[in-house]
Design an enzyme around this catalytic site. Structure first.
Site, PDB file in Angstrom:
ATOM      1  N   GLY A 239      -1.187  11.583  11.768  1.00  0.00           N
ATOM      2  CA  GLY A 239      -0.045  11.136  11.549  1.00  0.00           C
ATOM      3  C   GLY A 239       0.587  10.846  12.832  1.00  0.00           C
ATOM      4  O   GLY A 239       1.754   9.870  12.737  1.00  0.00           O
ATOM      5  N   GLU A 275      -6.187  15.960  11.693  1.00  0.00           N
ATOM      6  CA  GLU A 275      -7.032  14.819  10.922  1.00  0.00           C
ATOM      7  C   GLU A 275      -6.374  13.634  11.426  1.00  0.00           C
ATOM      8  O   GLU A 275      -5.859  12.528  10.987  1.00  0.00           O
ATOM      9  CB  GLU A 275      -6.645  14.688   9.509  1.00  0.00           C
ATOM     10  CG  GLU A 275      -7.121  16.169   8.820  1.00  0.00           C
ATOM     11  CD  GLU A 275      -6.677  16.205   7.401  1.00  0.00           C
ATOM     12  OE1 GLU A 275      -5.570  15.295   6.954  1.00  0.00           O
ATOM     13  OE2 GLU A 275      -6.935  17.207   6.651  1.00  0.00           O
ATOM     14  N   PRO A 276      -6.169  13.164  12.913  1.00  0.00           N
ATOM     15  CA  PRO A 276      -5.682  11.873  13.135  1.00  0.00           C
ATOM     16  C   PRO A 276      -6.798  10.739  12.993  1.00  0.00           C
ATOM     17  O   PRO A 276      -7.797  10.780  13.060  1.00  0.00           O
ATOM     18  CB  PRO A 276      -5.680  12.057  14.759  1.00  0.00           C
ATOM     19  CG  PRO A 276      -6.774  13.104  15.088  1.00  0.00           C
ATOM     20  CD  PRO A 276      -7.013  14.284  13.840  1.00  0.00           C
ATOM     21  N   ARG A 278      -5.091   6.865  13.200  1.00  0.00           N
ATOM     22  CA  ARG A 278      -4.500   5.825  13.797  1.00  0.00           C
ATOM     23  C   ARG A 278      -4.578   5.794  15.119  1.00  0.00           C
ATOM     24  O   ARG A 278      -4.869   4.993  16.039  1.00  0.00           O
ATOM     25  CB  ARG A 278      -2.970   5.499  13.234  1.00  0.00           C
ATOM     26  CG  ARG A 278      -2.483   4.404  13.828  1.00  0.00           C
ATOM     27  CD  ARG A 278      -1.009   4.206  13.455  1.00  0.00           C
ATOM     28  NE  ARG A 278      -0.595   4.360  12.134  1.00  0.00           N
ATOM     29  CZ  ARG A 278      -0.412   3.975  11.097  1.00  0.00           C
ATOM     30  NH1 ARG A 278      -0.613   2.465  11.131  1.00  0.00           N
ATOM     31  NH2 ARG A 278      -0.013   4.456   9.828  1.00  0.00           N
ATOM     32  N   ARG A 314      -1.749  -5.450   7.084  1.00  0.00           N
ATOM     33  CA  ARG A 314      -0.519  -4.846   7.603  1.00  0.00           C
ATOM     34  C   ARG A 314       0.838  -5.376   7.715  1.00  0.00           C
ATOM     35  O   ARG A 314       1.882  -5.046   7.078  1.00  0.00           O
ATOM     36  CB  ARG A 314      -0.964  -3.843   8.660  1.00  0.00           C
ATOM     37  CG  ARG A 314      -2.037  -2.959   8.499  1.00  0.00           C
ATOM     38  CD  ARG A 314      -2.138  -1.914   9.777  1.00  0.00           C
ATOM     39  NE  ARG A 314      -0.950  -0.978   9.772  1.00  0.00           N
ATOM     40  CZ  ARG A 314      -0.105  -0.899  10.250  1.00  0.00           C
ATOM     41  NH1 ARG A 314       0.078  -1.760  11.374  1.00  0.00           N
ATOM     42  NH2 ARG A 314       1.068  -0.194  10.188  1.00  0.00           N
ATOM     43  N   TYR A 318       3.260  -4.108   4.969  1.00  0.00           N
ATOM     44  CA  TYR A 318       4.319  -3.077   5.459  1.00  0.00           C
ATOM     45  C   TYR A 318       5.456  -3.834   6.492  1.00  0.00           C
ATOM     46  O   TYR A 318       6.146  -3.338   6.993  1.00  0.00           O
ATOM     47  CB  TYR A 318       3.736  -1.891   6.330  1.00  0.00           C
ATOM     48  CG  TYR A 318       2.426  -1.336   5.771  1.00  0.00           C
ATOM     49  CD1 TYR A 318       2.578  -0.608   4.587  1.00  0.00           C
ATOM     50  CD2 TYR A 318       1.163  -1.494   6.156  1.00  0.00           C
ATOM     51  CE1 TYR A 318       1.501   0.184   3.991  1.00  0.00           C
ATOM     52  CE2 TYR A 318       0.162  -0.950   5.574  1.00  0.00           C
ATOM     53  CZ  TYR A 318       0.372   0.000   4.494  1.00  0.00           C
ATOM     54  OH  TYR A 318      -0.846   0.476   3.818  1.00  0.00           O
ATOM     55  N   CYS A 346      -3.302 -18.834   0.277  1.00  0.00           N
ATOM     56  CA  CYS A 346      -2.215 -19.339  -0.525  1.00  0.00           C
ATOM     57  C   CYS A 346      -1.126 -18.776  -0.856  1.00  0.00           C
ATOM     58  O   CYS A 346      -0.688 -18.329  -2.126  1.00  0.00           O
ATOM     59  CB  CYS A 346      -3.043 -20.139  -1.795  1.00  0.00           C
ATOM     60  SG  CYS A 346      -4.478 -21.190  -1.154  1.00  0.00           S
ATOM     61  N   GLU A 347      -0.389 -17.903  -0.106  1.00  0.00           N
ATOM     62  CA  GLU A 347       0.987 -17.357  -0.456  1.00  0.00           C
ATOM     63  C   GLU A 347       1.659 -17.384   0.930  1.00  0.00           C
ATOM     64  O   GLU A 347       1.026 -17.110   2.055  1.00  0.00           O
ATOM     65  CB  GLU A 347       0.714 -15.926  -0.806  1.00  0.00           C
ATOM     66  CG  GLU A 347      -0.560 -15.188  -1.205  1.00  0.00           C
ATOM     67  CD  GLU A 347      -0.323 -13.872  -1.881  1.00  0.00           C
ATOM     68  OE1 GLU A 347       0.558 -13.175  -1.982  1.00  0.00           O
ATOM     69  OE2 GLU A 347      -1.359 -13.714  -2.514  1.00  0.00           O
ATOM     70  N   TYR A 375      -6.652   0.873   9.960  1.00  0.00           N
ATOM     71  CA  TYR A 375      -6.210   0.163   8.876  1.00  0.00           C
ATOM     72  C   TYR A 375      -6.164  -1.314   8.709  1.00  0.00           C
ATOM     73  O   TYR A 375      -5.420  -2.132   8.106  1.00  0.00           O
ATOM     74  CB  TYR A 375      -4.721   0.720   8.275  1.00  0.00           C
ATOM     75  CG  TYR A 375      -4.555   2.238   8.400  1.00  0.00           C
ATOM     76  CD1 TYR A 375      -5.356   2.941   7.423  1.00  0.00           C
ATOM     77  CD2 TYR A 375      -3.965   2.875   9.397  1.00  0.00           C
ATOM     78  CE1 TYR A 375      -5.177   4.414   7.307  1.00  0.00           C
ATOM     79  CE2 TYR A 375      -4.085   4.158   9.342  1.00  0.00           C
ATOM     80  CZ  TYR A 375      -4.610   5.011   8.356  1.00  0.00           C
ATOM     81  OH  TYR A 375      -4.589   6.326   8.615  1.00  0.00           O
TER      82      TYR A 375
HETATM   83  N1  LLP Z   1      -4.743  12.925   6.593  1.00  0.00           N
HETATM   84  C1  LLP Z   1      -4.169  12.420   5.469  1.00  0.00           C
HETATM   85  C2  LLP Z   1      -4.366  13.250   4.379  1.00  0.00           C
HETATM   86  C3  LLP Z   1      -4.020  11.323   5.215  1.00  0.00           C
HETATM   87  O1  LLP Z   1      -3.300  10.831   4.138  1.00  0.00           O
HETATM   88  C4  LLP Z   1      -3.681  10.293   6.339  1.00  0.00           C
HETATM   89  C5  LLP Z   1      -3.175   8.908   6.130  1.00  0.00           C
HETATM   90  C6  LLP Z   1      -4.351  10.649   7.642  1.00  0.00           C
HETATM   91  C7  LLP Z   1      -4.902  12.108   7.725  1.00  0.00           C
HETATM   92  C8  LLP Z   1      -4.285   9.983   8.947  1.00  0.00           C
HETATM   93  O2  LLP Z   1      -3.107   9.692   9.317  1.00  0.00           O
HETATM   94  P1  LLP Z   1      -3.142   8.698  10.444  1.00  0.00           P
HETATM   95  O3  LLP Z   1      -3.376   9.830  12.012  1.00  0.00           O
HETATM   96  O4  LLP Z   1      -3.987   7.494  10.504  1.00  0.00           O
HETATM   97  O5  LLP Z   1      -1.581   8.260  10.715  1.00  0.00           O
HETATM   98  N2  LLP Z   1      -2.546   2.054   5.568  1.00  0.00           N
HETATM   99  C9  LLP Z   1      -1.093   2.550   6.266  1.00  0.00           C
HETATM  100  C10 LLP Z   1      -1.488   3.941   6.493  1.00  0.00           C
HETATM  101  C11 LLP Z   1      -1.919   4.863   5.436  1.00  0.00           C
HETATM  102  C12 LLP Z   1      -1.927   6.298   5.979  1.00  0.00           C
HETATM  103  C13 LLP Z   1      -2.419   6.995   4.729  1.00  0.00           C
HETATM  104  N3  LLP Z   1      -2.835   8.395   5.223  1.00  0.00           N
HETATM  105  C14 LLP Z   1      -0.913   1.540   7.518  1.00  0.00           C
HETATM  106  O6  LLP Z   1      -1.538   0.747   7.528  1.00  0.00           O
HETATM  107  O7  LLP Z   1      -0.113   2.032   8.193  1.00  0.00           O
END
Ligand code: LLP
Length: 421
Positions: A239, A275-276, A278, A314, A318, A346-347, A375
Site C-alpha cells: 500500500g 506485500e508491496p 506499486r 487507470r 480512478y 469509442c468512449e 496496474y
Molecule cells: N496486498 C493486498 C492484500 C492487496 O489487496 C494489495 C493491492 C496489495 C498487497 C498491494 O498494494 P500496493 O503495494 O500495490 O499498493 N488497481 C488499483 C490498485 C488496486 C490495489 C489492490 N490491492 C490502481 O490501479 O491504483
C-alpha cells in the site's frame, strides 16, 4: 528514482533508446527497467533490516513471469491472489515456501493447488473460508499454515476504490472479533495459526493510517498470545504510495516506512512480511505510445494516440494522473500548449489527460506515460478487439520482448464457432 532518463535529448530505458525498441516492437508497448525493479525491492529489504523479514511482491500489480524472475532471483517472496498468480510465481522459480495466498474469495481448487504445490501461508479473510480451507487441507492429509486478515477500521485516506481497511469494506474480519475467530481457527484440525495479516489500502501517501493499523495489530498480538496462540509472523500488507506527478508532495520513503514498522511492531519478536506492489513496479514501468493524429479542437487540440483505455485503464477508472512526456526531449524553455490526450476507443472515458501542457507534438511522435508499471499491463484488455500490447524488459544496454503482441489470428483463434451455426 527510476532509470528512464533523457540522454542526448532522447528518452532511454537504462541504456536503451526507447525509439530503438519502438522501431523493432511497434507501439504501444510497456517497458520495464530491471535496475529500477531491483532498486525498489532493495529499498524495502534495507528499510526492514535487521528485523527478520520477507518482502513478498504483490503480483497483481505486475505479473509478467520475467519480472517475477528478476525479483524472485533477488530473494523476494510473492503475494498471490489467484491460482493463476500462484502458477506465475512458480513459473518464475519462486518456491512455495515464499508464496503467500491472499484474497477474499479463494476457491477450493486454488486451495488445493497451493497446498499440494507448497505455500508459506494463506491469509484467511472470513470464517467460511477458514472452515473450507481446513476441510480441503484435511482431505489432502495436509495442514494449512494461516494468518487471519483483520480489518482494523482505519481510514487509509486514499481513493475509495482502493481503500480496504475500514469497517464496511469486504476485506478481513473485524478486529473486534479477532479473538473469537482465532479461537475457532485453533480448533480446526486442518489449520495451523502462524500469525496475523492486515492490509488497509493502496497508494497511501501518509504513514499515519499504517501506524494506527499496526498499533492495533501489536495490541492484538499480545492478546492472542495471552490466549495461547503462536503468533510468529506479522504480514503488514502493501500500500505504500508512489509519486505520480513530479510536482506532487512525495509520499513517505520506504526507509521512513521501515522505521515506523520497527517503532510499532519491531519489538514483538515476529518475522515481518510485507506485500508491496506499486512501490516496486509502478515507477519501474512506462507505456510508450505514438501520436496518430493531432486534431484541432475548439479551445485546445486533441492528441489522439495509439494507446487506449484498454491498455492503461487507470485514468478512466480512478481519474488517475500519469505524467506524459515526449521521447524526444523538448528544447529547454520550449513553448508548451494544452492538449487533451485521448485514445482511439469509442468512449469519451478513453481520455488520459485533459488540458495537459506539452511541447508541440506531431503525428508519429513517440510519447511516454510514466509510472505505468503497476496496474498497467495487468489491467489491460482487448476491448475494441485491440490485441494486448507487448511487454519489454530492459537490462543495461539490451532488451527483450517478454510478452509478444498477439497477431489478429492468435486473438481470433480463441473464439470458436459451434458446429450447429
Ligand atoms: N496486498 C493486498 C492484500 C492487496 O489487496 C494489495 C493491492 C496489495 C498487497 C498491494 O498494494 P500496493 O503495494 O500495490 O499498493 N488497481 C488499483 C490498485 C488496486 C490495489 C489492490 N490491492 C490502481 O490501479 O491504483
Amino acid at each position: 528514482m527510476d532509470h528512464f532518463l533523457y540522454k542526448n535529448g532522447v528518452l532511454h530505458a537504462e541504456d536503451v533508446a526507447l525509439a530503438d525498441i519502438a522501431a523493432q516492437v511497434g507501439t504501444p508497448f510497456y517497458c520495464y527497467s530491471t535496475a529500477t525493479l531491483t532498486r525498489h525491492y532493495q529499498l524495502f529489504t534495507e528499510a526492514l533490516s535487521p528485523l527478520p523479514h520477507l518482502v513478498c511482491f504483490s503480483i497483481k500489480s505486475l505479473s509478467n513471469v520475467a519480472v517475477l524472475k528478476v525479483l524472485g532471483d533477488l530473494g523476494a517472496g510473492m503475494d498471490v491472489v489467484s491460482g493463476g498468480e500462484y502458477m506465475r510465481a512458480r513459473a518464475a522459480g519462486v518456491p512455495g515456501e515464499k508464496i503467500v495466498f491472499s484474497g477474499v474469495g479463494k476457491i477450493r481448487a486454488e486451495m488445493r493447488l497451493a497446498l499440494t504445490g507448497g505455500i508459506r501461508q494463506f491469509n484467511v479473510e472470513s470464517e467460511p473460508e477458514m472452515r473450507a480451507l481446513s476441510e480441503v487441507a484435511l482431505g489432502l492429509g495436509l495442514v494449512a499454515p494461516i494468518t487471519i486478515r483483520v480489518n482494523p477500521d482505519v481510514d487509509a485516506k486514499t481513493h475509495e476504490k482502493i481503500s480496504t481497511g475500514k469497517k464496511g469494506d469486504k476485506f478481513g474480519i473485524p478486529i473486534s472479533r479477532a479473538r473469537e475467530v482465532y479461537a475457532e481457527a485453533a480448533t480446526l484440525p486442518g489449520l495451523k495459526i502462524v500469525g496475523i495479516d492486515v492490509h488497509i489500502g493502496s497508494q497511501l501517501t501518509s504513514l499515519e493510517p499504517f501506524e494506527a493499523a499496526y498499533q492495533k495489530v501489536a495490541e492484538l498480538t499480545h492478546a492472542l498470545r495471552a490466549d495461547g496462540h503462536s503468533i510468529e509472523r506479522l504480514d503488514l500488507g502493501g500500500g505504500l504510495g508512489i509519486p505520480y506527478a513530479r510536482d506532487n508532495n512525495a509520499p513517505p520513503l520506504p526507509i521512513e516506512y521501515g522505521a515506523m514498522v520497527k517503532r510499532t511492531v519491531g519489538d514483538l519478536g515476529c518475522e515481518i512480511q510485507i506485500e508491496p506492489g506499486r512501490l516496486i513496479s509502478g515507477n519501474a514501468g512506462i507505456l510508450v505510445a505514438s501520436v496518430i493524429y493531432v486534431k484541432d479542437g475548439e479551445d485546445r487540440d486533441f492528441l489522439i494516440v495509439d494507446a487506449g483505455m484498454n491498455d492503461l485503464i487507470r485514468p478512466a477508472m480512478y481519474g488517475a494522473h500519469h505524467d506524459i512526456i515526449p521521447v524526444n526531449e523538448a528544447a529547454a524553455g520550449a513553448e508548451q500548449q494544452p492538449y487533451d490526450v485521448v485514445g482511439p476507443i469509442c468512449e469519451s472515458g478513453d481520455t488520459f489527460a485533459k488540458s495537459r501542457n506539452l511541447p508541440p507534438l506531431r503525428e508519429g511522435a513517440l510519447i511516454v506515460f510514466r509510472s505505468a508499471g503497476a496496474y498497467g499491463a495487468v489491467m489491460s484488455s482487448e476491448y475494441n478487439s485491440r490485441p494486448l500490447v507487448p511487454e519489454v524488459l530492459v537490462k543495461d544496454d539490451h532488451f527483450a520482448v517478454i510478452r509478444a503482441r498477439p497477431t489478429f489470428d492468435e486473438m481470433l483463434s480463441r473464439d470458436t464457432i459451434p458446429e450447429w451455426l
